[in-house]
Motif scaffolding. Structure first.
Motif, mmCIF file in Angstrom:
data_model
loop_
_atom_site.group_PDB
_atom_site.id
_atom_site.type_symbol
_atom_site.label_atom_id
_atom_site.label_comp_id
_atom_site.label_asym_id
_atom_site.label_seq_id
_atom_site.Cartn_x
_atom_site.Cartn_y
_atom_site.Cartn_z
ATOM 1 N N GLU A 1 36.827 41.953 45.292
ATOM 2 C CA GLU A 1 37.207 40.662 44.612
ATOM 3 C C GLU A 1 37.098 39.343 45.480
ATOM 4 O OE1 GLU A 1 36.454 40.346 41.627
ATOM 5 O OE2 GLU A 1 36.728 42.201 40.379
ATOM 6 N N VAL A 2 36.606 39.422 46.696
ATOM 7 C CA VAL A 2 36.771 38.589 47.722
ATOM 8 C C VAL A 2 36.390 37.016 47.142
ATOM 9 C CG1 VAL A 2 34.559 38.874 48.812
ATOM 10 C CG2 VAL A 2 36.500 37.778 50.134
ATOM 11 N N SER A 3 35.485 36.954 46.470
ATOM 12 C CA SER A 3 35.142 35.774 46.046
ATOM 13 C C SER A 3 35.700 34.962 44.925
ATOM 14 C CB SER A 3 33.513 35.677 45.109
ATOM 15 O OG SER A 3 32.514 36.148 46.461
ATOM 16 N N ASN A 4 36.651 35.891 44.230
ATOM 17 C CA ASN A 4 37.621 35.629 43.235
ATOM 18 C C ASN A 4 38.986 35.238 43.797
ATOM 19 O OD1 ASN A 4 35.436 35.664 41.070
ATOM 20 N ND2 ASN A 4 35.873 37.875 41.088
ATOM 21 N N VAL A 5 39.439 35.506 44.640
ATOM 22 C CA VAL A 5 40.967 35.278 45.404
ATOM 23 C C VAL A 5 41.314 33.939 45.350
ATOM 24 C CG1 VAL A 5 42.369 35.743 47.143
ATOM 25 C CG2 VAL A 5 40.757 37.599 46.328
ATOM 26 N N ALA A 6 40.503 32.976 46.184
ATOM 27 C CA ALA A 6 40.817 31.704 46.032
ATOM 28 C C ALA A 6 40.815 30.804 44.793
ATOM 29 C CB ALA A 6 40.038 30.908 46.995
ATOM 30 N N PRO A 7 39.822 31.035 44.011
ATOM 31 C CA PRO A 7 39.777 30.294 42.701
ATOM 32 C C PRO A 7 40.968 30.940 41.853
ATOM 33 C CG PRO A 7 37.485 31.104 43.263
ATOM 34 C CD PRO A 7 38.746 31.617 44.264
ATOM 35 N N MET A 8 41.449 32.165 41.943
ATOM 36 C CA MET A 8 42.522 32.585 41.033
ATOM 37 C C MET A 8 43.930 31.941 41.608
ATOM 38 S SD MET A 8 43.773 36.213 39.953
ATOM 39 C CE MET A 8 43.125 36.296 38.492
ATOM 40 N N VAL A 9 44.191 31.996 42.843
ATOM 41 C CA VAL A 9 45.418 31.255 43.358
ATOM 42 C C VAL A 9 45.311 29.792 42.870
ATOM 43 C CG1 VAL A 9 46.534 30.385 45.300
ATOM 44 C CG2 VAL A 9 45.442 32.689 45.457
ATOM 45 N N ALA A 10 44.392 29.123 42.857
ATOM 46 C CA ALA A 10 44.157 27.924 42.425
ATOM 47 C C ALA A 10 44.529 27.627 41.056
ATOM 48 C CB ALA A 10 42.947 27.061 42.807
ATOM 49 N N ALA A 11 43.890 28.468 39.988
ATOM 50 C CA ALA A 11 44.068 28.528 38.798
ATOM 51 C C ALA A 11 45.348 28.857 38.446
ATOM 52 C CB ALA A 11 43.311 29.585 38.089
ATOM 53 N N LEU A 12 46.319 29.823 39.128
ATOM 54 C CA LEU A 12 47.665 30.021 38.815
ATOM 55 C C LEU A 12 48.443 28.905 39.082
ATOM 56 C CD1 LEU A 12 47.809 33.628 40.319
ATOM 57 C CD2 LEU A 12 48.103 32.908 37.795
ATOM 58 N N GLU A 13 48.274 28.146 40.117
ATOM 59 C CA GLU A 13 48.943 26.943 40.570
ATOM 60 C C GLU A 13 48.925 25.897 39.563
ATOM 61 O OE1 GLU A 13 49.747 24.309 44.645
ATOM 62 O OE2 GLU A 13 47.685 25.325 44.407
ATOM 63 N N GLY A 14 47.842 25.854 38.815
ATOM 64 C CA GLY A 14 47.817 24.920 37.626
ATOM 65 C C GLY A 14 48.125 25.391 36.523
ATOM 66 N N ALA A 15 48.279 26.559 36.110
ATOM 67 C CA ALA A 15 48.537 27.107 34.874
ATOM 68 C C ALA A 15 50.275 27.106 34.959
ATOM 69 C CB ALA A 15 48.135 28.457 34.610
ATOM 70 N N LEU A 16 50.826 27.235 36.153
ATOM 71 C CA LEU A 16 52.271 27.541 36.402
ATOM 72 C C LEU A 16 52.879 26.305 36.994
ATOM 73 C CD1 LEU A 16 52.085 31.503 37.191
ATOM 74 C CD2 LEU A 16 52.664 30.338 34.915
#
Length: 368
Positions: A22-37
């Motif tokens: 899931e290498v392509s999804n790691v950075a977008p997920m961290v960014a998404a969590l930062e916004g959501a939390l």
């Protein structure tokens, strides 16, 4: 509270993300969590099963920039359920959430889940099948069918009513997880069902809606193998741990081997071979079938490839040939006592002896 102050606080929520390729999804997920939390103290733990695409390296890169990002890299071990268990055990937050690493789970729902936990819920499940939820991101009729079949099967045996027991998106109190840990099988891909079927009826479970989004990168892991492993885990729970999941999986494969054995034996007999030669042909076909299915299914987390596959097959055939001798001997004895009109029954009895022998061999010499 300022961002720098939040970074210095211990996490109140650990988000566990089991992942593979899931290498392509790691950075977008961290960014998404930062916004959501935003405004909450959180951490994310990526549990990577030694992905060849560099998933762990990407998490390490981000972890150097953000202390809330961590990686647990597992070498020589595979499986979503065990990855989730190890990820939770590596955290210390009072609440933990589990979500997939493919961005199909809506991270904004985490706030609602956390609020439910703070309000008294012990386990919060993000459901695609309650009002406001949707499973449209599950691509293709085949995957919809697999998911629906699993849901119906789980609902038939679960002690707690859930609309979406196949969900991989949930949050729970850490102390509840620790109390259930000794009862978990830790196998397969559906850790939520493992938790729910291990939980006492007094546990308060709440469902909240979420929309399952389409995958943007990477490949889906949902296939028929997931459903088969799901079925064996359900059987393990119904057996209350008396029969290990791997043994039941091996027995299921062995049953298929019995069918192959009898079918090939009857075909060989119809071609004019004697019973002993026909039984030998059926046994050989069953051994090969059992090896391939066990490598793909029963020992999925230890699957042999390349040279190891051929070496494993050679060991399996050599040692199981001893079991085949007992197989044919038992079948011959059964035939002599039952009469020549009972080839099927005699062959099946011999094959059962072979299955027991094969399991002992497989667990100690082939898939160590």
């Amino acid at each position: 509270m300022t961002a720098s102050r939040l970074l210095s606080l211990p996490a109140e929520l650990s988000v566990i993300v089991p992942c593979y390729n899931e290498v392509s999804n790691v950075a977008p997920m961290v960014a998404a969590l930062e916004g959501a939390l935003e405004g909450r103290a959180w951490e994310v733990i990526f549990v990577d099963d030694n992905s060849p695409d560099g998933t762990a390296s990407e998490v390490v890169r981000l972890a150097r920039l953000d202390p809330r990002v961590r990686v647990l890299r597992r070498v020589g071990r595979r499986g979503l359920s065990s990855a989730v268990i190890e990820g939770i055990l590596s955290s210390s937050a009072p609440w933990v959430a589990v979500m997939d690493g493919d961005l199909q789970h809506d991270e904004s729902v985490l706030r609602t889940m956390l609020a439910e936990l703070q309000g008294g819920a012990e386990l919060v499940v993000a459901s695609r099948h309650v009002d406001g939820g949707d499973s449209g991101g599950l691509a293709g009729r085949w995957r919809h069918m697999l998911s629906d079949t699993g849901i119906r099967a789980a609902q038939a045996v679960m002690p707690h009513p859930l609309s979406d027991p196949m969900s991989g998106f949930f949050a729970m109190r850490r102390d509840l997880f620790e109390s259930l840990l000794p009862r978990l099988s830790g196998t397969g891909f559906k850790i939520l069902l493992d938790l729910v079927m291990s939980a006492p009826r007094t546990v308060r479970i709440v469902e909240v809606p979420f929309v399952f989004r389409p995958r943007l990168a990477g490949e889906s892991k949902l296939d028929v193998m997931v459903l088969i492993q799901f079925a064996t885990m359900v059987l393990d729970k119904l057996a209350h741990g008396w029969l290990p999941t791997r043994f039941m999986a091996f027995a299921l494969v062995g049953l298929m081997g019995v069918v192959v054995n009898v079918s090939v034996m009857n075909f060989a007999g119809a071609c004019g071979l004697s019973f002993s030669w026909a039984q030998l042909a059926g046994t050989a076909a069953a051994i090969l079938t059992n090896f391939l299915l066990n490598n793909r299914f029963t020992y999925h987390d230890r699957r042999l490839k390349g040279q190891k596959l051929w070496r494993g097959l050679a060991i399996f055939v050599a040692v199981c040939s001893l079991g085949a001798v007992a197989n044919i001997g038992i079948a011959r004895m059964m035939l002599d006592s039952a009469g020549h009109g009972h080839w099927d029954r005699s062959s099946a009895a011999g094959a059962v002896v072979g299955v027991v022998w094969n399991y002992a061999v497989s667990s100690t010499l082939v898939w160590r």
